[in-house]
Design an enzyme around this catalytic site. Structure first.
Site, PDB file in Angstrom:
ATOM      1  N   LYS A 151      -2.232   6.183  -4.401  1.00  0.00           N
ATOM      2  CA  LYS A 151      -3.318   7.114  -4.105  1.00  0.00           C
ATOM      3  C   LYS A 151      -3.081   8.469  -4.772  1.00  0.00           C
ATOM      4  CE  LYS A 151      -3.596   4.856   0.399  1.00  0.00           C
ATOM      5  NZ  LYS A 151      -2.208   4.389   0.537  1.00  0.00           N
ATOM      6  N   HIS A 170      -7.144   9.821  -2.289  1.00  0.00           N
ATOM      7  CA  HIS A 170      -6.565   9.721  -0.945  1.00  0.00           C
ATOM      8  C   HIS A 170      -7.466  10.367   0.111  1.00  0.00           C
ATOM      9  CE1 HIS A 170      -2.390   9.373   1.169  1.00  0.00           C
ATOM     10  NE2 HIS A 170      -3.366   9.147   2.011  1.00  0.00           N
ATOM     11  N   ASP A 202       0.845  -1.193   0.000  1.00  0.00           N
ATOM     12  CA  ASP A 202       0.000   0.000   0.000  1.00  0.00           C
ATOM     13  C   ASP A 202       0.882   1.245   0.000  1.00  0.00           C
ATOM     14  OD1 ASP A 202      -2.939   1.018   0.518  1.00  0.00           O
ATOM     15  OD2 ASP A 202      -1.601   2.224   1.772  1.00  0.00           O
ATOM     16  N   TYR A 232       3.455   9.762   0.512  1.00  0.00           N
ATOM     17  CA  TYR A 232       4.406   9.153   1.448  1.00  0.00           C
ATOM     18  C   TYR A 232       5.853   9.493   1.094  1.00  0.00           C
ATOM     19  CZ  TYR A 232       0.275   6.325   2.622  1.00  0.00           C
ATOM     20  OH  TYR A 232      -0.980   5.903   2.972  1.00  0.00           O
TER      21      TYR A 232
END
Length: 332
Positions: free
Chosen positions: A84, A117, A50, A55
């Site tokens: 996302k 997201h 994921d 990130y």
């Protein structure tokens, strides 16, 4: 609640695709550790990764996966890779650009799943200016803040559907959506969301939301399935918020001979959701995957579900105001 078979390691999506119930979340895994984490995870049997633009580690994850593919330890079709769409790319003309950037970073031809997201639209920030763009529109401004813009979810979703048409993604999904927003989305979409990803743990069970999604044949993935742990270093939770220290969870861990983390994750998969715990330690990675040779009793499940406090750790109404000088609630 949709309690699932103890030994089944996959959730079956509406189209028959199989989503591994235990995945590895890459939020807050430093880029320089991704190579080792990806290698260890694949060796242990993880097949669900994921990821997200936000990130900031997709290029490192991509390099690590590419090394595994070229070394022959695993094939691309054996991995389920999720990413996302970030908040700054919600306008129709930016959605494909965003997924193509993610695909370049991950060194992939397609994603298995691409989520919106957050139901939060922010002003576009060009890739060359800042990537990932994070939350501030201009971090160097005298009083930096988020810059919300009005982009209908329908516009973003139509562009997501086009990614499926183009073969860039196989499934599209939603994160941090509530019942009303999902109901509105599916009333008028061409391709339904395959997966809903939301914060779920024993202190935030979200029973109505989970039941509703499952009734609409939308699979559910739990982020932060162990609760407060990921939020303590950020100052968004206290040590006393830890579900793993709860006496009820500790008692069930003793009864089952399992770790408290395994008990909480087993509760998550047994109620019919996928879970994506994060870890960089091989021992924890192994434990988190080892959930399918035991089952919690109905009484144990009810005891854990009874811990619900409606305690949300990832709440934009709180962190956007505290960290980004912008009040932006999305949950009631």
């Amino acid at each position: 609640m949709n309690h699932s078979d103890a030994s089944s390691t996959d959730l079956v999506l509406a189209d028959g695709s199989k989503l591994p119930k235990v995945g590895l979340g890459f939020w807050k895994i430093p880029g320089d550790q991704c190579d080792q984490v990806v290698s260890t995870a694949i060796d242990l049997g993880y097949r669900h990764f994921d990821c997200a633009c936000d990130y900031g580690n997709e290029a490192e994850i991509g390099a690590a996966m590419s090394k595994q593919f070229s070394g022959g330890s695993i094939g691309r079709d054996e991995l389920w890779v999720t990413s996302k769409l970030w908040n700054t790319y919600h306008r129709r003309e930016h959605v494909r650009l965003a997924v193509e950037k993610t695909l370049r970073d991950l060194q992939l031809d397609y994603l298995d799943l691409y989520h919106i997201h957050f139901p939060i639209s922010l002003e576009f920030v060009p890739f060359e200016d800042r990537y990932p763009p994070a939350w501030f529109f201009d971090p160097d401004a005298e009083s930096p803040a988020m810059k919300p813009v009005q982009v209908p979810i329908r516009e973003t979703w139509a562009a997501m559907e086009e990614l499926v048409d183009a073969g860039l993604v196989r499934h599209i999904g939603i994160c941090n959506f509530g019942v009303s927003l999902i109901r509105d989305l599916i009333s008028d979409c061409r391709i339904r969301p395959s997966v809903l990803q939301v914060e779920l743990h024993p202190y935030l069970t979200q029973n109505h939301l989970v039941r509703y999604a499952q009734s609409e044949n939308i699979a559910v993935t739990a982020f932060s399935p162990l609760g407060a742990k990921s939020y303590q270093p950020l100052g968004m939770a206290e040590a006393s918020d830890s579900v793993l220290d709860n006496p009820v969870v500790q008692h069930i861990a003793e009864e089952t001979g399992r770790s408290t983390a395994q008990v909480v994750l087993r509760w998550g998969v047994q109620r019919g959701t996928a879970v994506i715990p994060k870890s960089q330690q091989a021992a924890h990675l192994a434990d988190n995957l080892n959930l399918f040779d035991f089952e919690l009793t109905e009484s144990q499940m009810e005891s854990i579900s009874g811990l619900d406090q409606h305690r949300r750790f990832n709440d934009p109404a709180v962190f956007c105001e505290a960290a980004f000088n912008t009040y932006y609630p999305i949950f009631d």
